[in-house]
Design a protein around this motif. Structure first.
Motif, PDB file in Angstrom:
ATOM      1  N   GLU A   1       1.232  -1.270   0.392  1.00 53.47           N
ATOM      2  CA  GLU A   1      -0.077   0.226  -0.055  1.00 53.47           C
ATOM      3  C   GLU A   1       0.745   0.917  -0.281  1.00 53.47           C
ATOM      4  OE1 GLU A   1      -3.660   2.271   2.988  1.00 53.47           O
ATOM      5  OE2 GLU A   1      -2.206   0.197   3.548  1.00 53.47           O
ATOM      6  N   VAL A   2       0.725   2.355  -0.847  1.00 52.03           N
ATOM      7  CA  VAL A   2       1.292   3.489  -0.927  1.00 52.03           C
ATOM      8  C   VAL A   2       0.161   4.676  -0.626  1.00 52.03           C
ATOM      9  CG1 VAL A   2       2.553   5.116  -2.354  1.00 52.03           C
ATOM     10  CG2 VAL A   2       2.572   2.168  -2.832  1.00 52.03           C
ATOM     11  N   ARG A   3       1.306   5.402   0.615  1.00 54.06           N
ATOM     12  CA  ARG A   3       0.230   6.655   0.923  1.00 54.06           C
ATOM     13  C   ARG A   3       1.936   8.102   0.776  1.00 54.06           C
ATOM     14  NH1 ARG A   3      -2.518   6.919   6.494  1.00 54.06           N
ATOM     15  NH2 ARG A   3      -3.527   5.883   5.811  1.00 54.06           N
ATOM     16  N   ILE A   4       0.822   8.941   0.295  1.00 51.72           N
ATOM     17  CA  ILE A   4       1.338  10.349  -0.039  1.00 51.72           C
ATOM     18  C   ILE A   4       1.515  11.264   0.836  1.00 51.72           C
ATOM     19  CG2 ILE A   4       1.941  12.004  -1.209  1.00 51.72           C
ATOM     20  CD1 ILE A   4       3.047   9.671  -2.672  1.00 51.72           C
ATOM     21  N   PHE A   5       2.523  11.620   2.044  1.00 51.37           N
ATOM     22  CA  PHE A   5       2.687  11.797   2.796  1.00 51.37           C
ATOM     23  C   PHE A   5       2.959  13.810   2.633  1.00 51.37           C
ATOM     24  CE2 PHE A   5       2.259   7.861   4.498  1.00 51.37           C
ATOM     25  CZ  PHE A   5       1.546   7.453   6.125  1.00 51.37           C
ATOM     26  N   ASP A   6       2.171  14.285   3.521  1.00 49.81           N
ATOM     27  CA  ASP A   6       3.094  16.001   3.667  1.00 49.81           C
ATOM     28  C   ASP A   6       3.045  16.837   2.458  1.00 49.81           C
ATOM     29  OD1 ASP A   6       3.006  15.852   6.330  1.00 49.81           O
ATOM     30  OD2 ASP A   6       5.274  15.434   6.011  1.00 49.81           O
ATOM     31  N   ALA A   7       2.146  16.309   1.801  1.00 55.83           N
ATOM     32  CA  ALA A   7       2.482  17.065  -0.040  1.00 55.83           C
ATOM     33  C   ALA A   7       2.205  18.452   0.152  1.00 55.83           C
ATOM     34  CB  ALA A   7       0.986  16.715  -0.768  1.00 55.83           C
TER      35      ALA A   7
ATOM     36  N   ASP B   1       3.158  16.297  -5.214  1.00 56.10           N
ATOM     37  CA  ASP B   1       3.896  15.900  -4.609  1.00 56.10           C
ATOM     38  C   ASP B   1       5.080  15.584  -2.912  1.00 56.10           C
ATOM     39  OD1 ASP B   1       5.029  15.632  -6.997  1.00 56.10           O
ATOM     40  OD2 ASP B   1       7.354  16.276  -7.381  1.00 56.10           O
ATOM     41  N   GLY B   2       4.631  14.799  -2.931  1.00 58.09           N
ATOM     42  CA  GLY B   2       4.992  14.078  -1.494  1.00 58.09           C
ATOM     43  C   GLY B   2       5.514  13.896  -1.116  1.00 58.09           C
ATOM     44  N   GLU B   3       6.559  12.904   0.270  1.00 58.70           N
ATOM     45  CA  GLU B   3       6.778  11.637   0.867  1.00 58.70           C
ATOM     46  C   GLU B   3       6.001  10.638   0.626  1.00 58.70           C
ATOM     47  OE1 GLU B   3      10.691  10.102   3.722  1.00 58.70           O
ATOM     48  OE2 GLU B   3       8.856  11.983   5.160  1.00 58.70           O
TER      49      GLU B   3
ATOM     50  N   LEU C   1       9.904  11.144  -2.559  1.00 57.50           N
ATOM     51  CA  LEU C   1       9.478  12.799  -3.479  1.00 57.50           C
ATOM     52  C   LEU C   1       8.440  11.964  -4.593  1.00 57.50           C
ATOM     53  CD1 LEU C   1      10.587  15.588  -2.612  1.00 57.50           C
ATOM     54  CD2 LEU C   1       9.457  14.536  -1.393  1.00 57.50           C
ATOM     55  N   GLY C   2       7.268  12.013  -4.552  1.00 58.77           N
ATOM     56  CA  GLY C   2       6.640  11.860  -5.906  1.00 58.77           C
ATOM     57  C   GLY C   2       5.221  11.816  -6.025  1.00 58.77           C
TER      58      GLY C   2
END
Length: 519
Positions: free
Chosen positions: A349-355, A360-362, A391-392
């Motif tokens: 599972e992939v999640r973006i943090f602090d966009a 882009d986020g971590e 980042l992505g």
């Protein structure tokens, strides 16, 4: 089929299962000292058992440092260490040309974080000895104590091995992987790739590289497919050896870092490479241009076979993968000009943090095969996710796109610059040694901003001034910023991490300390 029940629960039990199924089948073929040698599954396993017996007297779950040139002894002793209940940790073997200060620093750091008590290395002409302390040293010349034999039921320890993170922005961290994690990762990833009978892997990658260790070495052993292994030093000197291997032995899967596609396009002979159904671009930002160059140079390569994988040691290896049958092999995002790394493999599972403002986020990952812990005992997670430092963003198609490293961003006059974009175009400059460039920012108090610096290794006797001009122009066209300085050094000057990647932080430190001979 219940794989755990039929194959076992550990890395070595999976391999032993295939030995029992067909002991005479080809396990691997190695090119050492200019000659190929084939090994059956039984021959390979006999070596594994010998080394497992050799390591029996070590304290359970001891860390064994592996620093040896490629041969059958390195490969089988590594598995033997696991079979005996220990933790193998692979590092590069020091060549005669190695920077002694840098290598000693690396070994001292690894000694500090692993507390390794034993080393497996060369029996002769060994440059490693000068870096060792009181550790117990094993070599292929060592023999198990007379009368020693493996117990009928070998121990099944929780922890399997240690991988080192890339350390491109600092010193490496040791990641402990469990047998359960490695097995579950193999099951998920091999299923994604549709690995099966008739497949074989071709590789030049060293075992201290996680792609070389997990994807090109452990996965074939655990799925019963053969692998063909070139000595990394031989490949560096003769890149066409890989293409010759593929033409003659007809493997079906080949893993390559992005720069390798350009090296082969520039230096390889046109050969029949049609047997490869999956070319997997991994370990550094993948570029559509590299795939295009490769396909144009080698007409026998199927365009849809050129795929991309996003992987990291903390997730054992693969997190996402593009695939021909999903129609996204070399897929460029319509507005960002970034290659897709594909959708997560089963279980991830992939999640973006602090966009940020641009989306882009971590990258955060959660999966059954995340690392067990770092060697310092910590396992930092956020909401159950491992923050990768990458980042992505995730596209509307659900695919993952990687744009850079959080710690690596260089801010020049308020503009964010991703180092890999600069390094990629710098490597393409005429006279530059492909894959051997580094860039970083240095703060300038007078202007109140970072300035961009680029260091490039040169090919042979290429003219340094011409390289500098070409790099300045290429970087300006790519990122819209002119480097403050472009420096040229001889090949093999830049320092790599223990996982084989150029260390931005250490090379910056050496540059600022006037540790390079500039041309």
């Amino acid at each position: 089929m219940d794989a755990a029940a039929s194959h076992g629960t550990t890395v070595h039990q999976y391999m032993e299962y295939f030995v029992r199924q067909d002991p005479d089948a080809l396990c691997c073929s190695l090119r050492v000292k200019g000659a190929w040698a084939d090994y059956s599954r039984l021959e390979f396993w006999d070596h594994v058992c010998r080394y497992a017996t050799l390591f029996l007297d070590l304290e359970h779950q001891s860390v064994i440092l592996f620093a040896k040139k490629l041969d059958i002894h390195l490969l089988t002793a590594y598995i033997g260490a696991m079979k005996a209940g220990h933790l193998p940790a692979q590092v590069s073997f020091p060549s005669a040309k190695v920077n002694e200060t840098e290598y000693r620093k690396k070994i001292d750091h690894i000694r500090e974080i692993t507390r390794f008590g034993a080393v497996f290395t060369e029996a002769e002409e060994n440059h490693l000895q000068k870096y060792l302390g009181s550790e117990l040293v094993f070599t292929p010349a060592c023999e198990p104590a007379e009368g020693r034999a493996l117990p009928a039921a070998a121990a099944n320890p929780e922890n399997a091995l240690i991988q080192f993170s890339s350390g491109s922005t600092g010193l490496q961290k040791g990641v402990i992987l469990t047998h359960e994690a490695v097995v579950e990762h193999m099951q998920s990833y091999a299923s994604s790739l549709r690995v099966g009978k008739g497949d074989a892997i071709a590789t030049w990658l060293p075992l201290y590289h996680d792609m070389g260790l997990i994807a090109c070495y452990l996965m074939p052993l655990m799925t019963g497919i053969p692998f063909y292994q070139l000595d990394p030093f031989d490949w560096i000197m003769q890149p066409d050896l890989l293409l010759q291997l593929i033409e003659e032995r007809r493997p079906t899967i080949c893993y390559l870092p992005n720069f390798t596609y350009q090296v082969l396009a520039n230096k390889g002979k046109v050969r029949d490479l049609s047997s490869v159904r999956l070319w997997i671009n991994c370990s550094e930002p993948a570029r559509a241009k590299s795939h295009q160059m490769f396909a144009q140079r080698f007409p026998s390569v199927r365009r849809d076979a050129l795929t991309v994988c996003y992987a990291l040691a903390e997730n054992t290896f693969a997190a996402t993968q593009t695939l021909p049958w999903e129609g996204n092999s070399t897929k460029v995002h319509p507005t960002r000009n970034v290659l897709s790394c594909g959708k997560p493999i089963p279980g991830v599972e992939v999640r973006i943090f602090d966009a940020m403002e641009n989306g882009d986020g971590e990258m955060g990952l959660r999966s059954p095969f995340l690392y067990h812990r770092f060697l310092d005992g910590t396992r930092p997670l956020r909401d159950g996710f491992c923050l990768t430092g990458d980042l992505g963003f995730i596209g509307e198609d659900g695919e993952v796109y990687i744009t850079g490293r959080k710690k690596d961003i260089i801010i020049v006059h308020g503009k964010n610059i991703y180092p890999q974009d600069v390094e990629y175009v710098a490597s393409e400059a005429p006279g530059a040694y492909s894959g051997r460039t580094v860039c970083f920012g240095i703060w300038d108090d007078e202007i109140g901003s970072e300035e961009l610096y680029v260091i490039v290794e040169r090919e042979s006797t290429a003219n340094p001034t011409a390289i500098k001009i070409a790099v300045q122009k290429a970087v300006m066209e790519e990122v819209g910023t002119v480097p403050k300085r472009v420096e040229v050094v001889e090949h093999m000057t830049l320092v790599k991490t223990s996982s084989g990647k150029i260390s931005r932080s250490r090379n910056k430190e050496l540059y600022q300390g006037k540790g390079f001979q500039l041309l």
